[in-house]
Design a protein around this motif. Structure first.
Motif, PDB file in Angstrom:
ATOM      1  N   ALA A   1     -17.365  91.888  32.900  1.00 14.12           N
ATOM      2  CA  ALA A   1     -18.080  91.867  34.177  1.00 14.12           C
ATOM      3  C   ALA A   1     -17.182  92.482  35.251  1.00 14.12           C
ATOM      4  CB  ALA A   1     -18.442  90.442  34.560  1.00 14.12           C
ATOM      5  N   ILE A   2     -17.786  93.203  36.177  1.00  9.46           N
ATOM      6  CA  ILE A   2     -17.062  93.687  37.354  1.00  9.46           C
ATOM      7  C   ILE A   2     -17.334  92.649  38.443  1.00  9.46           C
ATOM      8  CG2 ILE A   2     -16.795  95.564  39.032  1.00  9.46           C
ATOM      9  CD1 ILE A   2     -16.153  96.474  36.168  1.00  9.46           C
TER      10      ILE A   2
ATOM     11  N   LYS B   1     -10.283  81.934  35.417  1.00  7.43           N
ATOM     12  CA  LYS B   1      -9.986  82.904  36.468  1.00  7.43           C
ATOM     13  C   LYS B   1      -8.606  83.545  36.286  1.00  7.43           C
ATOM     14  CE  LYS B   1      -9.966  83.474  41.437  1.00  7.43           C
ATOM     15  NZ  LYS B   1     -10.145  82.867  42.742  1.00  7.43           N
ATOM     16  N   ALA B   2      -7.675  82.847  35.648  1.00  9.29           N
ATOM     17  CA  ALA B   2      -6.336  83.387  35.410  1.00  9.29           C
ATOM     18  C   ALA B   2      -6.386  84.642  34.525  1.00  9.29           C
ATOM     19  CB  ALA B   2      -5.438  82.327  34.773  1.00  9.29           C
ATOM     20  N   ASN B   3      -7.500  84.844  33.821  1.00  8.66           N
ATOM     21  CA  ASN B   3      -7.650  86.015  32.955  1.00  8.66           C
ATOM     22  C   ASN B   3      -8.298  87.209  33.654  1.00  8.66           C
ATOM     23  OD1 ASN B   3      -6.547  84.898  30.523  1.00  8.66           O
ATOM     24  ND2 ASN B   3      -8.356  83.607  30.421  1.00  8.66           N
ATOM     25  N   TYR B   4      -8.730  87.038  34.900  1.00 11.89           N
ATOM     26  CA  TYR B   4      -9.284  88.168  35.649  1.00 11.89           C
ATOM     27  C   TYR B   4      -8.210  89.249  35.746  1.00 11.89           C
ATOM     28  CZ  TYR B   4     -13.189  85.245  37.340  1.00 11.89           C
ATOM     29  OH  TYR B   4     -14.295  84.451  37.453  1.00 11.89           O
TER      30      TYR B   4
ATOM     31  N   ASN C   1     -20.916  92.950  42.649  1.00 10.79           N
ATOM     32  CA  ASN C   1     -20.532  92.609  41.273  1.00 10.79           C
ATOM     33  C   ASN C   1     -21.533  93.272  40.331  1.00 10.79           C
ATOM     34  OD1 ASN C   1     -22.689  90.963  42.023  1.00 10.79           O
ATOM     35  ND2 ASN C   1     -22.052  89.302  40.720  1.00 10.79           N
ATOM     36  N   ILE C   2     -21.084  93.554  39.104  1.00 12.18           N
ATOM     37  CA  ILE C   2     -21.939  94.244  38.138  1.00 12.18           C
ATOM     38  C   ILE C   2     -21.792  93.542  36.796  1.00 12.18           C
ATOM     39  CG2 ILE C   2     -22.583  96.464  37.133  1.00 12.18           C
ATOM     40  CD1 ILE C   2     -20.729  97.774  39.239  1.00 12.18           C
TER      41      ILE C   2
ATOM     42  N   TRP D   1     -10.983  97.540  41.469  1.00  9.92           N
ATOM     43  CA  TRP D   1     -11.976  96.598  40.948  1.00  9.92           C
ATOM     44  C   TRP D   1     -11.308  95.457  40.211  1.00  9.92           C
ATOM     45  CZ3 TRP D   1     -10.634 101.148  38.759  1.00  9.92           C
ATOM     46  CH2 TRP D   1     -10.469 101.235  37.376  1.00  9.92           C
ATOM     47  N   GLU D   2     -12.069  94.384  40.075  1.00  8.48           N
ATOM     48  CA  GLU D   2     -11.609  93.201  39.346  1.00  8.48           C
ATOM     49  C   GLU D   2     -12.587  92.941  38.209  1.00  8.48           C
ATOM     50  OE1 GLU D   2     -10.122  89.179  41.058  1.00  8.48           O
ATOM     51  OE2 GLU D   2     -12.273  88.919  40.636  1.00  8.48           O
ATOM     52  N   THR D   3     -12.034  92.707  37.007  1.00  4.31           N
ATOM     53  CA  THR D   3     -12.883  92.441  35.843  1.00  4.31           C
ATOM     54  C   THR D   3     -12.705  91.019  35.353  1.00  4.31           C
ATOM     55  OG1 THR D   3     -11.194  93.246  34.300  1.00  4.31           O
ATOM     56  CG2 THR D   3     -12.842  94.844  35.059  1.00  4.31           C
ATOM     57  N   ASP D   4     -13.771  90.523  34.760  1.00  3.07           N
ATOM     58  CA  ASP D   4     -13.758  89.248  34.042  1.00  3.07           C
ATOM     59  C   ASP D   4     -13.978  89.604  32.581  1.00  3.07           C
ATOM     60  OD1 ASP D   4     -14.236  86.839  32.785  1.00  3.07           O
ATOM     61  OD2 ASP D   4     -15.769  86.163  34.212  1.00  3.07           O
ATOM     62  N   PRO D   5     -12.910  89.580  31.753  1.00  2.00           N
ATOM     63  CA  PRO D   5     -13.049  90.015  30.365  1.00  2.00           C
ATOM     64  C   PRO D   5     -13.899  89.074  29.509  1.00  2.00           C
ATOM     65  CG  PRO D   5     -10.818  89.244  30.780  1.00  2.00           C
ATOM     66  CD  PRO D   5     -11.536  89.223  32.090  1.00  2.00           C
ATOM     67  N   ASN D   6     -14.185  87.869  30.007  1.00  2.00           N
ATOM     68  CA  ASN D   6     -14.987  86.912  29.246  1.00  2.00           C
ATOM     69  C   ASN D   6     -16.099  86.351  30.141  1.00  2.00           C
ATOM     70  OD1 ASN D   6     -15.937  85.180  27.318  1.00  2.00           O
ATOM     71  ND2 ASN D   6     -14.235  83.742  27.451  1.00  2.00           N
ATOM     72  N   PRO D   7     -17.067  87.199  30.524  1.00  2.00           N
ATOM     73  CA  PRO D   7     -18.074  86.765  31.486  1.00  2.00           C
ATOM     74  C   PRO D   7     -19.055  85.724  30.953  1.00  2.00           C
ATOM     75  CG  PRO D   7     -18.626  88.924  30.638  1.00  2.00           C
ATOM     76  CD  PRO D   7     -17.274  88.571  30.096  1.00  2.00           C
TER      77      PRO D   7
END
Length: 175
Positions: A45-46, A113-116, A58-59, A87-93
């Motif tokens: 997720a972006i 959030k620590a994985n963002y 956000n995307i 940009w900031e990603t969430d690798p596990n949305p």
């Protein structure tokens, strides 16, 4: 009689202010404004993105989002113009978290959030004419970015960016 005097006085002051404001607006703006849109070709997720400091939405994974106002670009395009995309990603949305508002949720969210991940890239600004429909940012695997200034939005066949929405992500990104 005093109403008439006040009315005339207000019209005179209003007209004077209008003349002053008109004098300030002479000349053409040095910038064009257009919507800021994003297309996410990845499974992350972006959370948010920006282009030269102008914020985007956000995307969702393999999704698109647009209509954020506004991106400002120079009225006259010139070769060598660059954009900074951050940009900031969430690798596990799709992570499942405990019930909202609980201590367990707060602890799990802090760990999640620590994985963002924070990313940025400098990209060339593609040519455009004397108008700007939108600035469209494409987020690709391996933290690559493409930008379009076309009036044809993705996934139109006329869009200059043809990458599939669900791109295959390599196990290891090339350096």
């Amino acid at each position: 009689m005093s109403y008439f005097k006040n009315y005339v006085w207000c019209r005179w002051v209003g007209g004077f202010l209008l003349v002053l404001l008109t004098g300030c607006s002479v000349g053409e703006s040095k910038f064009l404004a257009g919507n800021l849109n994003g297309v996410n070709h990845t499974s992350a997720a972006i959370n948010h993105f920006s282009v030269n400091g102008y914020g985007g939405a956000n995307i969702s994974p393999h999704g698109n989002r647009g209509g954020m106002c506004c991106a400002m670009l120079p009225r006259q395009w010139q070769p060598g113009l660059k954009l900074k995309v951050a940009w900031e990603t969430d690798p596990n949305p799709n992570a499942h978290l405990p019930a909202l508002g609980t201590d367990a949720y707060r602890a799990a969210y802090a760990k999640h959030k620590a994985n963002y991940q924070q990313h940025s890239a400098i990209v060339d600004l593609p040519p455009y004419e004397d108008r700007l429909c939108s600035l469209e940012v494409h987020f690709l695997p391996c933290n690559k970015v493409k930008v379009s200034t076309s009036c044809w939005r993705y996934p139109s066949p006329n869009s200059p960016i043809k990458d599939p929405l669900k791109m295959k992500e390599p196990a290891i990104c090339p350096k």
